[in-house]
Write a protein that holds these residues in place. Structure first.
Motif, mmCIF file in Angstrom:
data_model
loop_
_atom_site.group_PDB
_atom_site.id
_atom_site.type_symbol
_atom_site.label_atom_id
_atom_site.label_comp_id
_atom_site.label_asym_id
_atom_site.label_seq_id
_atom_site.Cartn_x
_atom_site.Cartn_y
_atom_site.Cartn_z
ATOM 1 N N GLU A 1 16.135 4.572 35.971
ATOM 2 C CA GLU A 1 16.224 5.890 35.331
ATOM 3 C C GLU A 1 17.685 6.325 35.144
ATOM 4 O O GLU A 1 18.080 7.450 35.426
ATOM 5 C CB GLU A 1 15.463 6.938 36.149
ATOM 6 N N ASP B 1 18.693 10.534 26.890
ATOM 7 C CA ASP B 1 18.240 10.852 28.242
ATOM 8 C C ASP B 1 18.983 12.068 28.779
ATOM 9 O O ASP B 1 20.214 12.153 28.687
ATOM 10 C CB ASP B 1 18.473 9.660 29.173
ATOM 11 N N CYS C 1 10.030 12.090 33.017
ATOM 12 C CA CYS C 1 10.102 10.953 33.931
ATOM 13 C C CYS C 1 10.092 11.426 35.380
ATOM 14 O O CYS C 1 11.114 11.889 35.911
ATOM 15 C CB CYS C 1 11.363 10.141 33.656
ATOM 16 N N TYR D 1 7.926 1.871 30.715
ATOM 17 C CA TYR D 1 7.303 2.744 31.716
ATOM 18 C C TYR D 1 5.932 2.189 32.100
ATOM 19 O O TYR D 1 4.975 2.291 31.342
ATOM 20 C CB TYR D 1 7.166 4.177 31.175
ATOM 21 N N GLN E 1 12.073 2.645 34.062
ATOM 22 C CA GLN E 1 11.419 3.152 35.261
ATOM 23 C C GLN E 1 11.508 2.126 36.391
ATOM 24 O O GLN E 1 11.490 0.909 36.154
ATOM 25 C CB GLN E 1 9.956 3.441 34.916
#
Length: 272
Positions: free
Chosen positions: A70, A186, A110, A132, A50
């Protein structure tokens, strides 16, 4: 002998690359970074982490860094967004439902503002806390609104490449489906990756591919390797990253990034 004297931008992945297994950068990194900065060289941490985590990791040292966060969905420099590539809102609910159908995984939604979690499973939270810094628990991820969703991160303690990746593999081409670590998968916008983020930075700063250096170790770094002429895979890198990179350096435990950056500094000192 490789000529590093024209380098103007260095991008480095964090975990498994710049950071050692204790999640620390080398003690000599701050002075080396500061020296290169005085010579006009930009530095960009490029990570699945993040943005706020990257900023807190470097503190005041990072005030002039370009943060590629990210997995390339969010790029910021000196408090200004250079690039944001969020997921289409209509895709998010179905991706969450698909992830919920995989046994033993936990999901992070996210957002640009913060990360959203449902699970409070201790082992999952241990990993979440590492990456995060802005996060909130919600009862239902499907009910979250009023944010831009940069990616969906799936924490798969059974192993992302073998367990959860096959569930989403058929969506490659429509989305970025990236195994970004042993336990991480992801899901991002089709156009969101570290390579495209690096390209956006190069365009903003008028820096060419030939003036750029990049370091990486895992599958989410492959596109970034192609966007920098001086592309380095770590010795500990995934085989696909080594195929994509032009060069190789020592492992993250041996300060492989710092070793090459020192050579860049020496080359630039001779001419600038």
């Amino acid at each position: 002998m490789i000529d590093f004297s024209g380098i103007r931008l260095i991008a480095a992945d964090m975990d498994g690359t710049l950071l050692n297994s204790k999640h620390e950068y080398d003690k000599g990194f701050p002075a080396l970074y500061d020296h290169l900065k005085t010579k006009g060289v930009f530095f960009a941490p490029a990570s699945g982490r993040q943005l706020y985590n990257l900023q807190n990791t470097f503190g005041e040292l990072g005030s002039d860094m370009i943060f590629i966060a990210e997995n390339g969905s969010h790029v910021q420099y000196q408090g200004r967004d250079l690039f944001v590539q969020s997921l289409p809102m209509d895709q998010v609910p179905e991706l969450i439902r698909m992830a919920r159908g995989i046994t033993g995984v936990n999901i992070i939604l996210c957002g640009k503002k913060q990360a959203y979690l449902e699970s409070r499973e201790p082992e999952f939270l241990r990993h979440v806390e590492m990456y995060y810094d802005r996060r909130v628990f919600v009862d239902d991820l499907l009910a979250v609104e009023e944010d831009d969703f940069l990616k969906i991160a799936i924490c798969d303690l059974s192993g992302a490449e073998a367990n959860s990746y096959p569930v989403f593999r058929h969506l490659e081409g429509e989305l970025q489906v990236k195994v970004s670590g042993k336990i991480w998968l992801d899901l991002s916008h089709q156009l969101a990756n570290k390579g495209r983020a690096l390209q956006a930075v190069q365009q903003q700063l008028n820096i060419s591919v030939e003036e750029c250096m990049a370091f990486g170790d895992y599958l989410n770094d492959v596109e970034m390797m192609k966007q920098a002429y001086f592309s380095y895979a770590m010795t500990n890198a995934h085989p696909e990253v080594k195929k994509a990179a032009r060069f190789e350096t020592r492992s993250n435990e041996e300060n492989g990034v710092g070793e090459v950056m020192q050579k860049v500094a020496e080359a630039i000192d001779r001419i600038r």
